[in-house]
Motif scaffolding. Sequence first.
Motif, PDB file in Angstrom:
ATOM      1  N   PRO A 107       0.941  -1.271  -0.264  1.00 10.03           N
ATOM      2  CA  PRO A 107      -0.124  -0.034  -0.136  1.00 10.03           C
ATOM      3  C   PRO A 107       0.814   1.156  -0.125  1.00 10.03           C
ATOM      4  CG  PRO A 107      -0.880  -1.436   1.058  1.00 10.03           C
ATOM      5  CD  PRO A 107       0.981  -1.849   1.163  1.00 10.03           C
ATOM      6  N   GLU A 108       1.978   1.302   0.712  1.00 12.16           N
ATOM      7  CA  GLU A 108       3.319   2.271   0.813  1.00 12.16           C
ATOM      8  C   GLU A 108       3.916   2.692  -0.324  1.00 12.16           C
ATOM      9  OE1 GLU A 108       2.743   4.575   3.539  1.00 12.16           O
ATOM     10  OE2 GLU A 108       1.814   3.553   3.934  1.00 12.16           O
ATOM     11  N   ARG A 111       0.988   4.686  -3.235  1.00  7.97           N
ATOM     12  CA  ARG A 111       0.764   5.539  -2.982  1.00  7.97           C
ATOM     13  C   ARG A 111       1.286   6.219  -3.148  1.00  7.97           C
ATOM     14  NH1 ARG A 111      -2.408   7.654   1.522  1.00  7.97           N
ATOM     15  NH2 ARG A 111      -1.965   5.354   3.140  1.00  7.97           N
ATOM     16  N   ASP A 134      -8.602  -2.847   2.557  1.00  2.50           N
ATOM     17  CA  ASP A 134      -8.932  -1.067   2.882  1.00  2.50           C
ATOM     18  C   ASP A 134      -8.204  -0.073   2.636  1.00  2.50           C
ATOM     19  OD1 ASP A 134     -11.278  -2.569   5.217  1.00  2.50           O
ATOM     20  OD2 ASP A 134     -10.300  -2.258   6.657  1.00  2.50           O
ATOM     21  N   GLU A 135      -6.601  -0.761   2.746  1.00  2.18           N
ATOM     22  CA  GLU A 135      -5.693   0.695   2.681  1.00  2.18           C
ATOM     23  C   GLU A 135      -5.738   0.877   0.781  1.00  2.18           C
ATOM     24  OE1 GLU A 135      -5.469  -2.726   4.278  1.00  2.18           O
ATOM     25  OE2 GLU A 135      -3.401  -2.523   5.852  1.00  2.18           O
ATOM     26  N   LYS A 137      -8.623   0.527  -0.970  1.00  2.00           N
ATOM     27  CA  LYS A 137     -10.050   1.774  -1.135  1.00  2.00           C
ATOM     28  C   LYS A 137      -9.476   2.938   0.258  1.00  2.00           C
ATOM     29  CE  LYS A 137     -13.606  -0.231  -0.792  1.00  2.00           C
ATOM     30  NZ  LYS A 137     -15.274  -0.519  -0.646  1.00  2.00           N
ATOM     31  N   ALA A 138      -8.832   3.097   0.950  1.00  2.00           N
ATOM     32  CA  ALA A 138      -8.548   4.534   1.469  1.00  2.00           C
ATOM     33  C   ALA A 138      -7.968   5.213   0.612  1.00  2.00           C
ATOM     34  CB  ALA A 138      -7.555   4.185   2.766  1.00  2.00           C
ATOM     35  N   ILE A 139      -6.776   4.745  -0.686  1.00  2.00           N
ATOM     36  CA  ILE A 139      -5.927   5.374  -1.479  1.00  2.00           C
ATOM     37  C   ILE A 139      -7.245   5.645  -2.972  1.00  2.00           C
ATOM     38  CG2 ILE A 139      -4.163   4.790  -3.208  1.00  2.00           C
ATOM     39  CD1 ILE A 139      -2.745   3.341  -0.527  1.00  2.00           C
ATOM     40  N   GLY A 141     -10.756   5.309  -3.214  1.00  2.00           N
ATOM     41  CA  GLY A 141     -11.772   6.450  -2.626  1.00  2.00           C
ATOM     42  C   GLY A 141     -11.055   7.602  -3.265  1.00  2.00           C
ATOM     43  N   PRO A 142     -10.970   8.669  -2.153  1.00  2.00           N
ATOM     44  CA  PRO A 142     -11.357  10.051  -2.139  1.00  2.00           C
ATOM     45  C   PRO A 142     -10.871  10.683  -3.620  1.00  2.00           C
ATOM     46  CG  PRO A 142      -9.893   9.213  -0.123  1.00  2.00           C
ATOM     47  CD  PRO A 142     -10.140   8.108  -1.057  1.00  2.00           C
ATOM     48  N   ARG A 143      -9.610   9.456  -4.095  1.00  2.00           N
ATOM     49  CA  ARG A 143      -9.769  10.092  -5.834  1.00  2.00           C
ATOM     50  C   ARG A 143     -10.352  10.259  -7.059  1.00  2.00           C
ATOM     51  NH1 ARG A 143      -5.049   8.983  -2.317  1.00  2.00           N
ATOM     52  NH2 ARG A 143      -3.431  10.397  -1.684  1.00  2.00           N
TER      53      ARG A 143
END
Length: 379
Positions: A107-108, A111, A134-135, A137-139, A141-143
């Motif tokens: 995930p890192e 990003r 989870d990680e 989608k967190a990256i 979703g907002p984009r």
Amino acid sequence: MNITEPSFDEAEITLLRECLNSKWVTQGPLTERFEKLLAEKHGVKHALACTSCTAALHLATLALNLGAGDEVIVPAFTWVTSAHCAEYVGAKPVFVDVELSTYNIDPEKLRDAITPRTKAIVAVHLFGLAAPMDEIKAIAGPRGIAVIEDAACAVGTTYKGKPVGAIGDIGCFSFHPRKAVTTGEGGAVTTNRDDLAARVRSQRNHGATGAPDPSIEPHGPWTMATFDNLGFNLRLSDIQAAVGVAQMGKLDRVLAERRRLGHRYSELLGGIDSVVRPLGGDVGGHAFQSYVIRVLDGGRKRRNELMAALAAENIQTRPGTHAVHRLGYYADKYGWRAEQFPNAILAEDTTIALPLFPKMSNEDQDRVVDLLDNACRGK
């Protein structure tokens, strides 16, 4: 000993006979039954069967309207078609390294790879272990970045208790003979989005878009479908679906057996210090489509020696999968260098998939582990 083998019995024969006796052998009622069973198992509104997971991935990129100028992030350690699906629509695959503890995308590093051109992420659930959704989608979703779940290995896999294929925007499954459910060759697209399902349904069926407007001409035996999309023939046949329906009836038993064998491998291999067991990620939801170990010392040469030693005893193994960025097509087209994704290279060079199949006995497993232990010790 084979690395795997499908579980067939009279259930498949009965349904194949039913299909052939019906004279309906193209996509039809048995395909619908298969799709419904798959949708129920994975908790999705739509499951759409097609010819392969490669076809499913292609349909996913088409449904998401990806194309030239778009970037699609793909883990660097995966089967090659995880990247091919971007190429099919003129988009650019951008590779990201994996975590060695899971063989799934890091995930890192994901990003860091995001750019304004990133339009989708292919989240591969490699070997039956869910990616870190989870990680991801967190990256994403907002984009506004779409998430394609490459669940080729992951029929029955869960992530924190939720079935994969229902977590991202669209999921893609395989029913190749190495999978827990097989139709010989075959695949499926899953989604909870009506718009994506409609596009996939059309584009797997030549681009058909339903019946014409009856106000222009009444419907009758002369009525043919409209074709407002450019589509393909990527339909699963009812002959294949008949096998799939029978296979789905065994899935819970097959998954329980694979999980028991996977966890037993991890116990048996605990005393071999020179190999790393697959213990990372959400192991409780792992479907163990493959049980993949990694050789710690000696690199590719040592890995190959161990595989050769097992082959000499009629034990079939395989490497984990590709470091896609160093395959000729991608290295030549984009100039990716091997050292850009060191974990993917290490994983390709040092992984071994051990035999795991329905009705594998404890004695079979003990033999594999004993022979591997002896080979590691140089005996």
